[in-house]
Motif scaffolding. Structure first.
Motif, PDB file in Angstrom:
ATOM      1  N   TRP A  56     -36.565 -27.590-121.854  1.00  0.00           N
ATOM      2  CA  TRP A  56     -37.410 -26.748-120.949  1.00  0.00           C
ATOM      3  C   TRP A  56     -36.895 -26.466-119.716  1.00  0.00           C
ATOM      4  N   PHE A  57     -36.639 -27.730-118.964  1.00  0.00           N
ATOM      5  CA  PHE A  57     -36.077 -27.515-117.689  1.00  0.00           C
ATOM      6  C   PHE A  57     -34.774 -27.088-117.667  1.00  0.00           C
ATOM      7  N   GLU A  58     -33.886 -27.186-118.499  1.00  0.00           N
ATOM      8  CA  GLU A  58     -32.652 -26.811-118.758  1.00  0.00           C
ATOM      9  C   GLU A  58     -32.592 -25.369-119.079  1.00  0.00           C
TER      10      GLU A  58
ATOM     11  N   ASP B   3     -46.450 -23.162-115.944  1.00  0.00           N
ATOM     12  CA  ASP B   3     -47.010 -24.511-116.467  1.00  0.00           C
ATOM     13  C   ASP B   3     -47.334 -25.392-115.199  1.00  0.00           C
ATOM     14  N   HIS B   4     -46.294 -25.697-114.498  1.00  0.00           N
ATOM     15  CA  HIS B   4     -46.465 -26.479-113.183  1.00  0.00           C
ATOM     16  C   HIS B   4     -45.917 -25.829-112.325  1.00  0.00           C
ATOM     17  N   PHE B   5     -46.211 -25.635-111.020  1.00  0.00           N
ATOM     18  CA  PHE B   5     -45.810 -25.174-109.755  1.00  0.00           C
ATOM     19  C   PHE B   5     -44.790 -26.048-109.406  1.00  0.00           C
ATOM     20  N   SER B   6     -43.582 -26.021-109.992  1.00  0.00           N
ATOM     21  CA  SER B   6     -42.410 -27.057-109.577  1.00  0.00           C
ATOM     22  C   SER B   6     -41.330 -26.221-108.845  1.00  0.00           C
ATOM     23  N   LEU B   7     -41.546 -26.004-107.417  1.00  0.00           N
ATOM     24  CA  LEU B   7     -40.371 -25.159-106.930  1.00  0.00           C
ATOM     25  C   LEU B   7     -39.145 -25.902-106.696  1.00  0.00           C
ATOM     26  N   ILE B   8     -39.280 -27.107-106.842  1.00  0.00           N
ATOM     27  CA  ILE B   8     -37.832 -27.707-106.654  1.00  0.00           C
ATOM     28  C   ILE B   8     -36.901 -27.239-107.706  1.00  0.00           C
ATOM     29  N   LEU B   9     -37.213 -26.753-108.817  1.00  0.00           N
ATOM     30  CA  LEU B   9     -36.389 -26.177-109.718  1.00  0.00           C
ATOM     31  C   LEU B   9     -35.526 -25.202-109.029  1.00  0.00           C
ATOM     32  N   TYR B  10     -35.756 -24.555-108.109  1.00  0.00           N
ATOM     33  CA  TYR B  10     -34.862 -23.643-107.429  1.00  0.00           C
ATOM     34  C   TYR B  10     -33.772 -24.156-106.796  1.00  0.00           C
ATOM     35  N   PRO B  11     -34.150 -25.186-105.923  1.00  0.00           N
ATOM     36  CA  PRO B  11     -32.796 -25.929-105.159  1.00  0.00           C
ATOM     37  C   PRO B  11     -32.115 -26.384-106.301  1.00  0.00           C
TER      38      PRO B  11
ATOM     39  N   HIS C 264     -37.524 -35.051-115.859  1.00  0.00           N
ATOM     40  CA  HIS C 264     -38.687 -34.118-115.364  1.00  0.00           C
ATOM     41  C   HIS C 264     -38.689 -34.004-113.955  1.00  0.00           C
ATOM     42  N   PRO C 265     -39.222 -33.031-113.350  1.00  0.00           N
ATOM     43  CA  PRO C 265     -38.878 -32.786-111.970  1.00  0.00           C
ATOM     44  C   PRO C 265     -39.762 -33.778-111.136  1.00  0.00           C
ATOM     45  N   ASP C 266     -40.913 -34.368-111.607  1.00  0.00           N
ATOM     46  CA  ASP C 266     -41.729 -35.133-110.955  1.00  0.00           C
ATOM     47  C   ASP C 266     -41.135 -36.521-110.882  1.00  0.00           C
TER      48      ASP C 266
ATOM     49  N   ALA D 184     -43.317 -30.086-103.614  1.00  0.00           N
ATOM     50  CA  ALA D 184     -42.308 -29.080-104.749  1.00  0.00           C
ATOM     51  C   ALA D 184     -42.221 -29.553-105.983  1.00  0.00           C
ATOM     52  N   THR D 185     -42.314 -30.969-106.402  1.00  0.00           N
ATOM     53  CA  THR D 185     -42.006 -31.544-107.694  1.00  0.00           C
ATOM     54  C   THR D 185     -42.910 -31.044-108.719  1.00  0.00           C
ATOM     55  N   LYS D 186     -44.287 -31.308-108.363  1.00  0.00           N
ATOM     56  CA  LYS D 186     -45.230 -30.818-109.578  1.00  0.00           C
ATOM     57  C   LYS D 186     -46.593 -30.795-108.732  1.00  0.00           C
ATOM     58  N   ASP D 187     -47.389 -29.763-109.159  1.00  0.00           N
ATOM     59  CA  ASP D 187     -48.675 -29.636-108.424  1.00  0.00           C
ATOM     60  C   ASP D 187     -49.544 -30.512-108.444  1.00  0.00           C
TER      61      ASP D 187
END
Length: 645
Positions: free
Chosen positions: A226-228, A252-260, A325-327, A358-361
Motif C-alpha cells: 500500500w505504502f510502496e 485512509d490516514h492523513f500521513s503527509l510524511i509520505l511526500y518527503p 508503516h509511516p507511524d 505528519a506520520t498519522k492523524d
C-alpha cells in the motif's frame, strides 16, 4: 533435505564468524572508550580520524553479516579462524563483494555491499593505528570531574587542562545537576561514539531482518505494498490512488510524511528504501533515549544501559518486521519531544510534534494525551502546546482534510459495533461506559497489556506513572478493536515510548541511580520470548523452494501492466498504477470481469490459509479454460497468465 543441511552449515559458519570477530570487536570497542596520558600528545584531528575509521569498519562488518544471512555463499575453503591477518581476510572480502554484485545486481545496494567486505580490513588497521598513536587499553575516566592542573579527565591536555573530547553533547555551563558524591558518576558528556555504534548496529540488523523477510515473500500488500504504491506514484507526480480500494492515500490516514519519503524514493527507487528509512528511524531512538535517561539523573553507565534496554525491547524489532508503516517513524520523535520539554528546547519540541502529526492523524490524540504527562512534570507551556496541537490537528484532519479525499468513514469499520461516525462512537461510549470496561477486562487485552509492560515490569514504580497516561488513547483504541491487539503490529508505537519513559523514571527514582543487576538479562529474556524473528525465519525456510518460480514470474510482468495476484506477491508488484488482490472467497477482487493484463497465482506458497489456497486453485482452473487467457508459466506451484492482445 540437502538445502536443510546447507542452511545448517551456514548457521555453523555464522556462529564461527561471530566467535572469530568477538575478540577484535571487543578490542576496537575498548579502544573507542580508551584514555591514556600519551593521548594528550596526539593531535585532536588524528584521534577523531581514528575513531571515524573504526566506526566505518563496524559499518562494513554489519554489511558483511547482512550478506551472510541473506544470500547463500558458495565459497571454496573455510572461513579464517580469526580476523587478525589481513591477507586471510582479502579472499573473504573478495568473495563477499563478488557474491553481492551477482546476487544484488550492479545497483547502488549491490555496490555498497560489495565494497563493504573490504571495509572490515579497516578494523584491524584502525586498531593498529590507534595503538601506534599512543592509546592503550584502560577503563574510561569519569566524565564529570573538575579538571585540575596535572589531573586527567577524558582526553584532557596535561599542560592546559582543556578538554579535547569532541563528543561532548552540552557545554560545561549546562552541567549543574550533579552534586556531592554523585558528581563523579552523573555527567552530561554524551558518548556519541557509543551511541553511534549502537545505532549503526541496530539499524543494520533491523534493515537486514526486514529485507530478508521481504525477499522471501513474507511481506504483504496490506500494508507494505500500500505504502510502496503510494510513494511510487507520488514520486512520479501522479495522484497516489490506492488501486485495490480506489481511494487517495491521504483518504485512509492523513500521513503527509509520505511526500518527503517520495523525494527519497525518487533518488533510490527500491522497495528496500522504505525498509531502510524505517530501520534508521527506529535506531535513531537511541540518542533521545540516552539524553532522557541522562536528564532524569541516571548515572552515565545506567544511561548507557537504558540505550540497550531500548535496543533490546521486542517492540522495536517486531514493528520493524511488520514491516513498513509511516507511524513507526514517530517513535523517536516522541522521545525527542519529552527530552525537549524537559530541557525547554522549544524548536526541537515543535519539530518533534510536526513529525508526529505528519506520520498519522490518529497520533494527534496520543499527542493531546501527552499533555497530561508534561503537565505533571511542571511543563505547563509545553503541555498546552501539545494539547492544542494534537486536538486541533485531529479535528482538522478528520472533519476537513480526509473528507476531501474520501466521502465515507470506511477506516472506522473496525469500530462499526459502536457507530458509523466519530460522534456516534463517542456518544455510545459515554452512554455505555460498561462496554469499554468489559473490553479492557477481556483476557486478550490483559495479556496484551502484560506483554507490553513485561520488559520492565519488575522495576516499574509509582514514580513516573503519570508519563504512562499518554498511552491511554492507544490502549482504548486497541481494546475496542481486538484486531489491533497484536504485539507485532504498528499499533504498539503509541504505547511503547510512554511505558519506556515510565521505566526510566522508575529507575531514576532509585537511590543508587544505577541499573539493577538483572535488568539487562531480563531484557534479553523478554526479547527472546516476544520477538517474532524465529517465526519469520521458519516461514522463510518454507518458502525457499518456490522462490525461483516467483522471481521468474514477477520479472516477466511489465511495469505498466495491471496485475491480479495474491497479497504476498503484490508487495513485489506495487510499483504500478493498477494492482489488485485475489479475493480469498470468490477468487476475484474487486470485480469478476477481470480487467487485468496479467494474473499471477501462487497456491504453492507455504503458509496460505486453506480457504485462500482453494480460491486460488479455483481461479487457475477458470483461467486455463478461458479463451482469451494464455498460460505463460506453470512451474514450482506458480501460475502466470497473460491476456490475449
Amino acid at each position: 533435505m540437502t538445502w536443510v543441511l546447507t542452511d545448517f552449515a551456514i548457521l555453523l559458519v555464522l556462529l564461527a564468524l561471530a566467535l572469530a570477530i568477538a575478540g577484535p570487536l571487543a578490542f576496537t570497542w575498548k579502544i573507542l572508550r580508551t584514555t591514556s596520558p600519551a593521548a594528550g600528545s596526539a593531535p585532536p584531528w588524528r584521534l577523531a580520524a581514528y575513531r571515524l575509521w573504526a566506526l566505518a569498519s563496524l559499518v562494513g562488518l554489519g554489511a558483511m553479516l547482512r550478506i551472510l544471512v541473506s544470500v547463500r555463499l558458495q565459497m571454496s575453503g573455510p572461513l579464517p579462524e580469526d580476523l587478525a591477518g589481513v591477507k586471510a581476510l582479502l579472499p573473504v572480502a573478495r568473495a563477499l563483494g563478488h557474491e553481492a554484485v551477482v546476487r544484488l545486481g550492479p545497483g547502488p545496494l549491490g555496490l555498497i555491499v560489495g565494497v563493504s567486505g573490504l571495509l572490515i580490513v579497516a578494523m584491524e588497521l584502525s586498531a593498529r593505528g590507534l595503538v601506534r598513536a599512543g592509546l592503550t587499553l584502560r577503563s574510561p575516566a569519569p566524565s564529570h570531574v573538575t579538571v585540575l592542573q596535572g589531573a586527567e579527565t577524558g582526553l584532557a591536555r596535561e599542560d592546559t587542562g582543556v578538554p579535547l573530547a569532541p563528543w561532548s553533547g552540552r557545554p560545561d555551563s549546562d552541567r549543574k545537576r550533579a552534586s556531592g558524591s554523585d558528581q563523579d558518576s552523573v555527567g552530561d558528556e554524551v558518548p556519541v561514539v557509543f551511541l553511534a555504534i549502537v545505532a549503526l548496529v541496530l539499524s543494520v540488523l533491523l534493515y537486514a531482518a526486514a529485507a530478508i523477510e521481504h525477499h522471501f515473500y513474507q511481506t504483504a500488500y496490506l500494508d507494505f505494498g500500500w505504502f510502496e504504491q503510494a510513494v511510487y506514484l507520488i514520486s512520479r507526480g501522479d495522484d497516489p490512488i490506492i488501486s485495490i480500494v480506489g481511494v487517495h492515500a491521504l483518504g485512509d490516514h492523513f500521513s503527509l510524511i509520505l511526500y518527503p519519503l517520495a523525494l527519497i524514493f525518487k533518488v533510490l527507487p527500491f522497495a528496500s528504501t522504505l525498509l531502510a528509512v524505517q530501520a534508521l528511524a527506529l535506531a535513531s531512538g537511541v540518542f533521545p533515549a540516552y539524553l532522557v535517561a541522562q536528564d532524569l539523573g541516571l548515572r552515565k553507565k545506567a544511561a548507557s544501559g537504558a540505550v540497550l534496554l531500548y535496543a533490546l525491547n521486542p517492540t522495536v524489532a517486531n514493528v520493524d518486521l511488520f514491516p513498513f508503516h509511516p507511524d513507526v517513524l514517530a517513535l523517536p520523535a516522541f522521545l525527542w519531544a519529552f527530552w525537549a520539554a524537559r530541557r525547554r528546547r522549544l524548536p526541537v519540541f515543535l519539530l518533534s510534534l510536526a513529525v508526529i502529526l505528519a506520520t498519522k492523524d490518529v497520533l494527534a490524540i496520543t499527542l493531546a494525551a501527552t499533555s497530561l504527562a508534561l503537565w505533571a512534570q511542571g511543563r505547563i507551556r509545553y503541555a498546552a502546546i501539545s494539547a492544542m496541537a494534537g486536538t486541533s490537528w485531529f479535528l482538522m484532519t478528520f472533519y476537513v482534510f480526509i473528507p476531501r479525499f474520501t466521502p465515507s468513514n470506511w477506516h472506522l469499520d473496525r469500530f462499526r459495533a459502536l457507530g458509523s461516525s466519530l460522534t456516534g462512537i463517542a456518544t455510545h461510549l459515554l452512554l455505555h461506559p460498561s462496554y469499554l470496561l468489559r473490553a479492557m477486562a477481556a483476557p486478550g487485552f490483559l495479556f496484551y497489556l502484560l506483554a507490553m509492560l513485561w520488559p520492565g515490569l519488575p522495576w516499574l514504580r509509582r514514580a513516573g506513572a503519570w508519563t504512562a497516561t499518554g498511552a491511554i488513547p492507544a490502549l482504548v483504541f486497541n481494546a475496542l478493536a481486538p484486531m489491533q491487539l497484536n504485539l507485532l503490529a504498528q499499533y504498539t508505537i503509541a504505547i511503547f515510548p510512554f511505558f519506556y519513559l515510565w521505566l526510566l523514571e522508575s529507575l531514576a527514582a532509585r537511590r543508587s541511580r544505577a541499573l539493577p543487576r538483572w535488568i539487562l538479562p531480563w531484557a534479553v529474556f523478554s526479547f527472546l520470548g516476544l520477538w517474532r524473528g524465529p517465526w519469520i525465519a521458519w516461514h522463510c525456510l518454507e518458502a525457499r523452494p518456490i522462490l525461483p518460480a516467483l522471481a521468474s514470474a514477477v520479472a516477466r510482468i511489465p511495469t505498466g501492466a495491471s496485475v491480479l495476484t495474491s497479497d504476498e506477491v503484490a508487495a513485489h508488484l506495487a510499483f504500478r498504477k493498477s494492482v489488485h488482490l485475489i479475493d480469498p472467497e470468490t477468487g476475484f477482487w474487486p470485480a469478476p470481469s477481470m480487467p487485468y493484463d496479467y494474473v499471477l497465482v501462487d497456491p504453492g506458497l507455504p503458509g496460505k490459509p486453506r480457504m485462500e489456497r482453494a480460491a486460488e486453485v479455483q481461479l487457475v482452473h477458470r483461467l486455463r479454460h478461458a479463451p482469451d487467457w494464455h498460460l505463460l508459466q506453470a512451474t514450482g506451484g506458480v501460475w502466470l497468465f497473460g491476456r490475449e492482445v
